[in-house]
Design an enzyme around this catalytic site. Structure first.
Site, short mmCIF file in Angstrom:
data_model
loop_
_atom_site.label_atom_id
_atom_site.label_comp_id
_atom_site.label_asym_id
_atom_site.label_seq_id
_atom_site.Cartn_x
_atom_site.Cartn_y
_atom_site.Cartn_z
N ARG A 46 56.34 25.67 49.72
CA ARG A 46 56.04 26.31 48.56
C ARG A 46 54.50 25.85 48.41
O ARG A 46 53.41 26.28 48.07
CB ARG A 46 56.67 26.14 47.32
CG ARG A 46 56.12 26.75 46.07
CD ARG A 46 57.00 27.06 44.92
NE ARG A 46 58.19 26.26 44.96
CZ ARG A 46 58.40 25.04 44.59
NH1 ARG A 46 57.22 24.29 44.37
NH2 ARG A 46 59.54 24.54 44.62
N TYR A 98 42.12 48.22 36.50
CA TYR A 98 43.41 48.60 37.35
C TYR A 98 44.58 48.77 36.26
O TYR A 98 44.93 47.91 35.48
CB TYR A 98 43.61 47.64 38.28
CG TYR A 98 44.85 48.03 38.90
CD1 TYR A 98 44.93 49.01 40.01
CD2 TYR A 98 45.87 46.95 38.90
CE1 TYR A 98 46.04 49.24 40.81
CE2 TYR A 98 47.20 47.20 39.55
CZ TYR A 98 47.26 48.14 40.64
OH TYR A 98 48.46 48.76 41.62
C1 LIG Z 1 46.07 47.34 43.80
C2 LIG Z 1 45.26 46.63 42.98
C3 LIG Z 1 45.64 45.41 42.17
C4 LIG Z 1 46.92 45.04 42.24
O1 LIG Z 1 47.31 44.51 43.42
P1 LIG Z 1 48.89 44.45 44.18
O2 LIG Z 1 48.82 43.88 45.30
O3 LIG Z 1 49.35 46.00 44.15
O4 LIG Z 1 49.62 43.68 43.26
C5 LIG Z 1 44.69 44.81 41.34
N1 LIG Z 1 43.50 45.43 41.40
C6 LIG Z 1 42.87 46.60 41.74
C7 LIG Z 1 41.57 46.81 41.80
C8 LIG Z 1 43.91 47.07 42.87
O5 LIG Z 1 43.36 48.22 43.54
#
Ligand SMILES: *Cc1c(COP(=O)(O)O)cnc(C)c1O
Length: 379
Positions: A46, A98
């Protein structure tokens, strides 16, 4: 050293014991110690893993950062980064961020005494006006998803630093090949490696990179203490992905321009959202802080019924969430990625029922355009 050379070699030294040119997948939970307190820098997986460490060094180098930390997802990387602020602190966030980030901030972290203000960060003046005595962080996303609003990284960094706040940028949409926020003063860059960095739609991951030693120490502490680490196999996949990042992004960018030009001229398309278009109100800013415009293009066909025709008659493009992979993905933000955003907010920022988003992949450009053309013909 140029970008591609770094992408292929930083963190990727041949394995010292066997000479393997590719960093092995160190699938182990612990490491034999020679004696009490005598080990090779690895105690428990970890805390440290050589495959993950190679990836962290690799992405840090690509963003021009000193330190990198890889996490189980983009959201885990963002969550860990927010551990740099404490109860009583205030954070300013791009208002069209997002959806997962919005959900984490408003539904979870706000329960722990952290205060968030969502502002239109495309105007640095709005950021300045929102700064308070207890503002400790400005969290930017640029360009935003799916309507491609751009924030001026240098201007926002200047405003935030003058008041002692860190600036974080989610650089998922551009990748370090097309945009390196730290060159404009940003302190911490986060990515969902699930998208362009991995690039092959076969793994979920995240990373945070930075150069401030004290903040890096704390992030390493959080990574080890909370434990949302990226697995050795997923680290290896992303490490393989970044080796071809430059050539992939060149092609995503090239096809993205061609697809946008095709859509902009198409009589059934009412509006396109693409920073490479002269019609984009921040085209000049995009040109200044990005090396290209990437593979994300959104367009409005007017109504849900019309959008449905396009989304359901494409043959090559795949109807799916996510982006940044080799295959072209097409989606409907209003009912898919942005379904949880309030209808009136969606309307205000342009996420209408007629909006369609395309993540332009690496198929032959003509084939992508031909597919969109036959789908638009159905309207
Ligand atoms: C997909 C995405 C995230 C989140 O990422 P995950 O890997 O799905 O947890 C955050 N920011 C943006 C701009 C994204 O496109």
């Amino acid at each position: 050293m140029g970008f591609s050379t770094k992408a292929i070699h930083e963190g990727n030294e041949p394995d010292p014991t066997t000479g393997a040119v590719t960093v092995p997948i160190y699938q182990t939970s612990t490491y034999a110690q020679e004696g009490l307190g005598k080990h090779k820098g690895f105690e428990y997986a970890r805390t440290q893993n050589p495959t993950r460490l190679a990836l962290e060094r690799n992405i840090a180098a690509l963003e021009g950062a000193k330190f990198g930390y890889a996490f189980a997802s983009g959201m885990a990387a963002i969550d860990a980064t927010l551990r740099l602020v404490h109860a009583g602190d205030h954070v300013i966030v791009s208002d069209n961020t997002y959806g997962g980030t919005f959900r984490l901030f408003t539904r979870i972290l706000s329960n722990y005494g952290i205060e968030f203000s969502f502002v239109d960060t495309s105007d640095a003046g709005n950021v300045e006006a929102a700064i308070k005595e207890n503002t400790r962080m400005v969290f930017l996303e640029t360009p935003t998803n799916p309507v491609m609003i751009i924030s001026d990284l240098q201007a926002v960094s200047d405003v935030a630093h003058a008041r002692g706040a860190r600036v974080v940028c989610d650089n998922t949409f551009m990748s370090p090949y097309l945009q390196r926020p730290m060159e404009f003063g940003v302190d911490i860059v986060v990515h969902s490696t699930t998208k362009y960095l991995n690039g092959h739609s076969d793994g979920v991951g995240g990373v945070a990179v930075l150069s401030d030693e004290k903040d890096a120490e704390w992030l390493a502490f959080v990574q080890n203490s909370a434990g949302a680490i990226l697995s050795p196999f997923d680290s290896w996949l992303v490490l393989r992905g970044t080796k071809t990042l430059a050539v992939r992004m060149e092609q995503h960018d090239k096809s993205g321009r061609a697809v946008a030009a095709f859509l902009e001229e198409h009589p059934k398309v009412e509006k396109i959202y693409y920073p490479g278009s002269l019609s984009h109100r921040q085209h000049d800013l995009a040109k200044r802080q990005q090396k290209g415009f990437g593979g994300m293009v959104a367009f409005d066909v007017g109504t849900l019924e019309r959008a449905r025709i396009v989304l359901e008659t494409v043959r090559l493009c795949t109807l799916a969430e996510s982006l940044g992979g080799v295959e072209t993905l097409i989606s409907h933000p209003a009912t898919m990625t942005h379904a949880s955003v309030l209808a009136e907010t969606r309307q205000r920022i342009g996420i209408t029922d007629g909006l369609v988003r395309v993540s332009v992949g690496l198929e032959d450009t003509e084939d992508i355009i031909a597919d969109l053309d036959q789908a638009l013909d159905g309207i």
